[in-house]
Design a protein around this motif. Sequence first.
Motif, mmCIF file in Angstrom:
data_model
loop_
_atom_site.group_PDB
_atom_site.id
_atom_site.type_symbol
_atom_site.label_atom_id
_atom_site.label_comp_id
_atom_site.label_asym_id
_atom_site.label_seq_id
_atom_site.Cartn_x
_atom_site.Cartn_y
_atom_site.Cartn_z
ATOM 1 N N HIS A 206 0.196 -1.533 -7.949
ATOM 2 C CA HIS A 206 0.304 -2.409 -6.771
ATOM 3 C C HIS A 206 1.642 -2.135 -6.106
ATOM 4 O O HIS A 206 2.662 -1.970 -6.772
ATOM 5 C CB HIS A 206 0.219 -3.889 -7.161
ATOM 6 C CG HIS A 206 0.446 -4.808 -5.994
ATOM 7 N ND1 HIS A 206 -0.556 -5.141 -5.119
ATOM 8 C CD2 HIS A 206 1.572 -5.412 -5.534
ATOM 9 C CE1 HIS A 206 -0.064 -5.933 -4.180
ATOM 10 N NE2 HIS A 206 1.230 -6.112 -4.401
ATOM 11 N N SER A 207 1.647 -2.096 -4.790
ATOM 12 C CA SER A 207 2.884 -1.911 -4.031
ATOM 13 C C SER A 207 2.940 -2.950 -2.921
ATOM 14 O O SER A 207 1.913 -3.423 -2.439
ATOM 15 C CB SER A 207 2.941 -0.503 -3.429
ATOM 16 O OG SER A 207 1.819 -0.280 -2.582
ATOM 17 N N LEU A 216 1.373 -12.365 -6.430
ATOM 18 C CA LEU A 216 1.813 -11.387 -7.424
ATOM 19 C C LEU A 216 1.677 -11.941 -8.837
ATOM 20 O O LEU A 216 1.371 -11.205 -9.778
ATOM 21 C CB LEU A 216 3.254 -10.974 -7.133
ATOM 22 C CG LEU A 216 3.416 -10.133 -5.856
ATOM 23 C CD1 LEU A 216 4.865 -10.137 -5.393
ATOM 24 C CD2 LEU A 216 2.933 -8.716 -6.078
ATOM 25 N N MET A 219 -1.834 -11.291 -10.040
ATOM 26 C CA MET A 219 -2.104 -9.909 -10.425
ATOM 27 C C MET A 219 -1.446 -9.565 -11.763
ATOM 28 O O MET A 219 -2.012 -8.823 -12.567
ATOM 29 C CB MET A 219 -1.651 -8.970 -9.308
ATOM 30 C CG MET A 219 -2.599 -8.993 -8.104
ATOM 31 S SD MET A 219 -2.071 -7.940 -6.730
ATOM 32 C CE MET A 219 -0.997 -9.073 -5.849
ATOM 33 N N LEU A 234 4.192 -1.775 -10.895
ATOM 34 C CA LEU A 234 4.503 -2.502 -9.666
ATOM 35 C C LEU A 234 5.655 -1.819 -8.938
ATOM 36 O O LEU A 234 6.730 -1.598 -9.517
ATOM 37 C CB LEU A 234 4.880 -3.948 -9.984
ATOM 38 C CG LEU A 234 3.758 -4.791 -10.597
ATOM 39 C CD1 LEU A 234 4.326 -5.940 -11.391
ATOM 40 C CD2 LEU A 234 2.826 -5.303 -9.511
ATOM 41 N N GLY A 280 -5.766 0.964 -7.304
ATOM 42 C CA GLY A 280 -4.874 0.097 -6.543
ATOM 43 C C GLY A 280 -5.492 -1.284 -6.438
ATOM 44 O O GLY A 280 -6.659 -1.420 -6.050
ATOM 45 N N PHE A 282 -5.281 -5.581 -5.320
ATOM 46 C CA PHE A 282 -4.679 -6.632 -4.502
ATOM 47 C C PHE A 282 -5.662 -7.791 -4.425
ATOM 48 O O PHE A 282 -6.834 -7.603 -4.107
ATOM 49 C CB PHE A 282 -4.364 -6.126 -3.099
ATOM 50 C CG PHE A 282 -3.555 -7.085 -2.273
ATOM 51 C CD1 PHE A 282 -2.505 -7.807 -2.808
ATOM 52 C CD2 PHE A 282 -3.841 -7.249 -0.928
ATOM 53 C CE1 PHE A 282 -1.743 -8.672 -2.033
ATOM 54 C CE2 PHE A 282 -3.088 -8.111 -0.132
ATOM 55 C CZ PHE A 282 -2.039 -8.817 -0.689
ATOM 56 N N LYS A 298 -0.930 -1.521 2.223
ATOM 57 C CA LYS A 298 -1.238 -1.036 0.871
ATOM 58 C C LYS A 298 -2.668 -0.509 0.759
ATOM 59 O O LYS A 298 -2.920 0.388 -0.030
ATOM 60 C CB LYS A 298 -0.962 -2.107 -0.177
ATOM 61 C CG LYS A 298 -1.751 -3.388 -0.018
ATOM 62 C CD LYS A 298 -1.351 -4.412 -1.058
ATOM 63 C CE LYS A 298 0.065 -4.872 -0.990
ATOM 64 N NZ LYS A 298 0.533 -5.421 0.281
#
Length: 383
Positions: A206-207, A216, A219, A234, A280, A282, A298
């Motif tokens: 995740h970015s 966050l 996640m 991360l 990835g 989110f 992202k």
Amino acid sequence: MKPQILCISFSDINVDSRVLRQVQVLSEFGAVTTLAYGEIPAGASAHIEIESSLPSLPQTPLGVLGLALRLYKTSEFSAPAVRQALQLATGKTFDLIIANEARALPLAHRLASESTPKTPVWGDMHEWAPEERAHVMPWRLLVKPYMTHVCRSYISKTDAVSAVNGSIGRLYDSNFGGSAKVVRNAAPFQDLHPSPMKDGMIRLAHSGAAVPGRNLEGMIQAAIDLGEGYTLDLYLVKARDGGKYWEQLRTLAAGNSRIIFHDAVEPTALAATLNQYDVGIFSLPPKTTNHQLMLPNKFFDFVQARLAIVFSPSPETSALIEEYDLGKIAADYSTQGLVDAVKAMTRADIAAYKENSHRSAHSLSSVEDEQTERSILEDLLSR
């Protein structure tokens, strides 16, 4: 003589991927002066730097009082960063001014009015300005009405308007008039290939920004609940709180060796950095209109990194995941929903989704969006 172009952004411009891409396109058409926090970015010919400690909203005692009393016209130039920007830029002339996000519109129009005829203004609104942080009560009570005033006062006077997706563009059109163009947060095409998967391990990534309200914590908890065989890496940009929230997140994940925090990387290096992972992720509960209609950087970064994608439901992201068969859409916004979506993918599924990202990388790159920007610029500079 080259056209003189002013690009205003009340952000740390060197970590603002969207504005950095915009500056590169602007530089094709003229000499670009950037007005923002941080140092001069690549592509700019000159730079007006705003002190990083100055807020871009009226957050002083007098400024908050003005918002509370609905003195919105006065509030347009009461934010410390806006006052400094006006002082530094007054007297300079430009052939085109770009305002990134609604908070820059009053300044852009003030500076534009110093020329005769008035300099054209392009308002790149990014997301839906009235609800940028509407999940926070002070914003909802004080800033949302102010942002609505700014949009109502300036959108119809702005020569070109753009937004991150069609859903948000239509909100601007229906509420404030105009005809918003779509300029997505798509990343430039990266010449990468899907990385091979490691035996016995599925690597999640995740970015984004380490700011509250991005789920966050959810996640991180999902990575904990997934258990052995899954890792989460991360890459988070620290907020302007000195990294306090970033440290809180690290504390939440403390003791779990499968969750790794990395320093943020430059936007241009992000896809290559993420390429070593598999999925990835989110998940964002829809607390605001922007959350509901999200199509964030992202998403496109994950595609360019050739990852499988797992997102919570949203009309814009879900449509693209389904159209290009990129991964899974969680059943809901809960931690368990994210866990279930990740677990629903076999290793073979993930490998196939990574290949689909590879096949989609050209279509989901910034090429189309850059062409939209060029058409806006050609129109405005020809006036």
